[in-house]
Design an enzyme around this catalytic site. Sequence first.
Site, PDB file in Angstrom:
ATOM      1  N   LEU A 120      22.284  41.907  34.143  1.00  0.00           N
ATOM      2  CA  LEU A 120      20.844  41.696  34.280  1.00  0.00           C
ATOM      3  C   LEU A 120      20.438  40.372  33.654  1.00  0.00           C
ATOM      4  CD1 LEU A 120      19.559  45.293  33.476  1.00  0.00           C
ATOM      5  CD2 LEU A 120      19.898  44.239  35.723  1.00  0.00           C
ATOM      6  N   CYS A 121      19.294  39.874  34.076  1.00  0.00           N
ATOM      7  CA  CYS A 121      18.709  38.629  33.595  1.00  0.00           C
ATOM      8  C   CYS A 121      18.687  38.637  32.075  1.00  0.00           C
ATOM      9  CB  CYS A 121      17.298  38.503  34.157  1.00  0.00           C
ATOM     10  SG  CYS A 121      16.432  37.019  33.660  1.00  0.00           S
ATOM     11  N   PRO A 122      19.101  37.579  31.466  1.00  0.00           N
ATOM     12  CA  PRO A 122      19.497  36.260  31.963  1.00  0.00           C
ATOM     13  C   PRO A 122      21.010  36.070  32.102  1.00  0.00           C
ATOM     14  CG  PRO A 122      19.182  36.082  29.631  1.00  0.00           C
ATOM     15  CD  PRO A 122      18.922  37.535  30.003  1.00  0.00           C
TER      16      PRO A 122
ATOM     17  N   ASP B  20      21.373  41.283  40.584  1.00  0.00           N
ATOM     18  CA  ASP B  20      20.134  41.344  39.802  1.00  0.00           C
ATOM     19  C   ASP B  20      18.996  40.781  40.644  1.00  0.00           C
ATOM     20  OD1 ASP B  20      18.148  41.335  37.878  1.00  0.00           O
ATOM     21  OD2 ASP B  20      18.952  39.609  36.797  1.00  0.00           O
TER      22      ASP B  20
ATOM     23  N   ASP C 275      15.885  33.129  39.569  1.00  0.00           N
ATOM     24  CA  ASP C 275      16.545  32.443  38.456  1.00  0.00           C
ATOM     25  C   ASP C 275      17.502  31.336  38.894  1.00  0.00           C
ATOM     26  OD1 ASP C 275      15.196  34.071  36.711  1.00  0.00           O
ATOM     27  OD2 ASP C 275      16.906  35.379  36.280  1.00  0.00           O
TER      28      ASP C 275
END
Length: 76
Positions: free
Chosen positions: A13-15, A40, A46
Site C-alpha cells: 500500500l501507499c507509499p 494499490d 502516485d
Amino acid sequence: MTWNDELDAQGLLCPLPVLKARKRLLALKSGEVLRVVADDPAALIDFPHFCNEQGHELVSQTSLGHPRHEYLIRRK
C-alpha cells in the site's frame, strides 16, 4: 517493450510501491527501464506524480485487469 529490471509491488500500500520503485531506479543506469506491477489504487496517481517530480519518464501505464496495473518507467 523490454525492461531492465522488474518490481512486483502487489499487496503493498501507499507509499511503499513508489518508495521501492525509487530504490530500484537508483540502481539503474540513465535510460534503463523499470517495470512495476502494483495493485494499490493510489498507484494510479502516485506513479505519474513521482515521475513528474523526479524527472523520470513514465513510458506507459497499462491495466492488467482490475486492480493490477503495469508501469514502465525510464530512469532519467
